[in-house]
Design an enzyme around this catalytic site. Sequence first.
Site, PDB file in Angstrom:
ATOM      1  CE  LYS A  47      15.873 -42.685 -35.746  1.00  0.00           C
ATOM      2  NZ  LYS A  47      16.041 -41.374 -35.667  1.00  0.00           N
TER       3      LYS A  47
ATOM      4  CE  LYS B  97      17.290 -45.054 -25.092  1.00  0.00           C
ATOM      5  NZ  LYS B  97      17.782 -44.663 -24.952  1.00  0.00           N
TER       6      LYS B  97
ATOM      7  CE  LYS C   8      23.505 -40.421 -27.992  1.00  0.00           C
ATOM      8  NZ  LYS C   8      21.949 -40.709 -27.976  1.00  0.00           N
TER       9      LYS C   8
ATOM     10  CB  THR D 274      11.255 -38.346 -23.865  1.00  0.00           C
ATOM     11  OG1 THR D 274      12.290 -38.695 -25.577  1.00  0.00           O
ATOM     12  CG2 THR D 274      12.500 -39.576 -23.299  1.00  0.00           C
TER      13      THR D 274
HETATM   14  P1  NAD Z   1      17.896 -31.235 -21.644  1.00  0.00           P
HETATM   15  O1  NAD Z   1      18.850 -29.982 -21.891  1.00  0.00           O
HETATM   16  O2  NAD Z   1      16.445 -30.841 -22.556  1.00  0.00           O
HETATM   17  O3  NAD Z   1      17.786 -30.610 -20.044  1.00  0.00           O
HETATM   18  C1  NAD Z   1      18.655 -30.710 -18.910  1.00  0.00           C
HETATM   19  C2  NAD Z   1      18.081 -30.731 -17.657  1.00  0.00           C
HETATM   20  O4  NAD Z   1      18.704 -31.016 -16.809  1.00  0.00           O
HETATM   21  C3  NAD Z   1      18.602 -29.038 -17.845  1.00  0.00           C
HETATM   22  O5  NAD Z   1      17.169 -28.701 -16.949  1.00  0.00           O
HETATM   23  C4  NAD Z   1      19.687 -28.691 -16.965  1.00  0.00           C
HETATM   24  O6  NAD Z   1      19.243 -27.633 -16.533  1.00  0.00           O
HETATM   25  C5  NAD Z   1      19.285 -29.645 -16.067  1.00  0.00           C
HETATM   26  N1  NAD Z   1      20.451 -30.373 -15.412  1.00  0.00           N
HETATM   27  C6  NAD Z   1      22.213 -30.105 -16.020  1.00  0.00           C
HETATM   28  N2  NAD Z   1      23.428 -30.990 -15.000  1.00  0.00           N
HETATM   29  C7  NAD Z   1      21.660 -30.600 -13.559  1.00  0.00           C
HETATM   30  C8  NAD Z   1      22.309 -31.625 -12.023  1.00  0.00           C
HETATM   31  N3  NAD Z   1      23.344 -31.496 -12.114  1.00  0.00           N
HETATM   32  N4  NAD Z   1      21.420 -31.585 -11.436  1.00  0.00           N
HETATM   33  C9  NAD Z   1      20.049 -30.951 -11.485  1.00  0.00           C
HETATM   34  N5  NAD Z   1      19.420 -30.514 -12.800  1.00  0.00           N
HETATM   35  C10 NAD Z   1      20.864 -30.702 -14.016  1.00  0.00           C
HETATM   36  O7  NAD Z   1      18.425 -32.434 -21.989  1.00  0.00           O
HETATM   37  P2  NAD Z   1      17.013 -33.286 -22.302  1.00  0.00           P
HETATM   38  O8  NAD Z   1      16.606 -33.951 -23.510  1.00  0.00           O
HETATM   39  O9  NAD Z   1      15.799 -33.387 -21.006  1.00  0.00           O
HETATM   40  O10 NAD Z   1      17.522 -34.849 -22.286  1.00  0.00           O
HETATM   41  C11 NAD Z   1      18.026 -35.474 -20.462  1.00  0.00           C
HETATM   42  C12 NAD Z   1      19.083 -36.614 -20.188  1.00  0.00           C
HETATM   43  O11 NAD Z   1      17.465 -37.493 -20.815  1.00  0.00           O
HETATM   44  C13 NAD Z   1      19.788 -36.620 -20.918  1.00  0.00           C
HETATM   45  O12 NAD Z   1      20.749 -38.176 -20.089  1.00  0.00           O
HETATM   46  C14 NAD Z   1      18.819 -37.511 -22.133  1.00  0.00           C
HETATM   47  O13 NAD Z   1      20.238 -38.523 -22.921  1.00  0.00           O
HETATM   48  C15 NAD Z   1      18.036 -38.359 -21.997  1.00  0.00           C
HETATM   49  N6  NAD Z   1      16.952 -38.473 -23.227  1.00  0.00           N
HETATM   50  C16 NAD Z   1      16.812 -37.678 -23.902  1.00  0.00           C
HETATM   51  C17 NAD Z   1      15.676 -37.983 -24.968  1.00  0.00           C
HETATM   52  C18 NAD Z   1      15.097 -36.315 -25.584  1.00  0.00           C
HETATM   53  O14 NAD Z   1      14.056 -36.953 -26.591  1.00  0.00           O
HETATM   54  N7  NAD Z   1      15.266 -35.304 -25.453  1.00  0.00           N
HETATM   55  C19 NAD Z   1      16.052 -39.644 -25.203  1.00  0.00           C
HETATM   56  C20 NAD Z   1      16.212 -40.359 -24.535  1.00  0.00           C
HETATM   57  C21 NAD Z   1      17.315 -40.088 -23.809  1.00  0.00           C
END
Ligand code: NAD
Length: 429
Positions: free
Chosen positions: A79, A103, A115, A199
């Site tokens: 997954k 996880k 992944k 999340t």
């Molecule tokens: P997203 O693309 O929706 O949002 C990312 C955000 O981070 C955006 O607002 C972007 O502008 C900001 N960003 C990028 N570079 C930055 C910086 N240097 N400083 C500050 N902000 C910055 O992504 P997401 O889905 O919100 O995921 C965020 C993190 O959470 C990632 O590491 C992802 O792997 C992890 N994650 C996401 C999920 C999910 O369900 N979406 C689940 C588990 C983990």
Amino acid sequence: MIYIFGVFFFWLMGEPLVEAKKQLSSAAKVLGIGGKLLSALSEPVRVLSDDIPVKLENGSVQDFNAYRVQHNDALGPFKGGIRFHPEVNLDEVKALAMWMTWKCALMNLPFGGAKGGVIVEPKKLSGRELEALSRGYVQSFGEFLGPDKDVPAPDVYTNAQVMSWMLDEFEKLKKRHSPGAFTGKPLELGGIRIRDESTGLGGFFVIEACARRFGFKPRSTSVAIQGFGNVGFNIAGFLHEAGFKVVALSDSSGAVYSKAGFSPADMMKCKTAKGKIAECYATGSGSGTAISNEELLELDVDVLIPAALSGQITSKNANDVKARLVVEMANGPLTNDADRILGEKKAVVVPDILANAGGVTGSYFEWVQNNYGYYWSYTESFERLKELMSSAVERVFSASSEKKTNLRDAAYMLAVSRVARAVELRGSL
Ligand code: NAD
């Protein structure tokens, strides 16, 4: 042409993979795991790689490098998400696949870890090109995917539309309906209502549980959040609703701070209108200021939530982090050195494999409902997520006090021992 690399293939290790392997080694050492069992846990079961040809709007054909890393499936089907990003590299995909294994194991889900990634700048592709790339991914790897083999989901720059194209291509190849082959789908194709916020909501349940343990009262608890995308926005919303003071937010353009706190909904309206959160410091309380992304991480707040990228808190800035509780909503936002430094400063770090596990737990709910053909209400999903996240927090805190370790080591011990036991029971070594 598809290449399948065996477990002994050698790769130059990139940073996330080094970090992931160090975390595994330290848990394995405490658990007394070594030899063949440790090798089996360190290396992916299968690494798939292919070049996906896409006919571009200008008539030329471009090949895109694509990967699917299947780390471990001792506990159930692989997954993990698929990301479309120009900086995708195989080592990072391997690290992310390994983190997925831990996880799912920590959450007691019947899944292994995987992944996927494609090296592409998706913003430069037309809708038709993006669809062709998504379908091409399934043509390349479809044989290895399916509800009882490997279940992908969205990740960075992939979404419900990409999952719809992938599901459609998969069902065409298999000549049958198979909604449980992908999660993160739109409602019409078997998605679930809680998916977008699962999340952030899971992270909120974790913070609520920590706040109760540490005696933090929401109204006097300040929170800074790095990243205002799916995760950052949703967790900010749930915290604000519960009375926590969300005093700082950021996106890639910069950060904003307000002692009185922001309304995340108002901030999102402003960001949508102005394009950058850095231009929204006067929104809400009206008393905010623009600050740098670096300053946000170093604010004197109770809770810091890195929810953007990996490797944001390192040995260079960890000493300047003042938060008492750091909740890793991004994957791998702290390096191992930063983790050690924060531990020495008595800050509590909630590791990513627990903090952001609400996402894969929501995916699990979707897969269960697809397999059953029976769909739950929003409230049912909400309550089940709360129950699973709260019991995982309890397990990690209990293991941490029993073994006298920090939360990350406790979480790794629980997760790694569960996978190790399943590998041993299968007798495949
Ligand atoms: P997203 O693309 O929706 O949002 C990312 C955000 O981070 C955006 O607002 C972007 O502008 C900001 N960003 C990028 N570079 C930055 C910086 N240097 N400083 C500050 N902000 C910055 O992504 P997401 O889905 O919100 O995921 C965020 C993190 O959470 C990632 O590491 C992802 O792997 C992890 N994650 C996401 C999920 C999910 O369900 N979406 C689940 C588990 C983990």
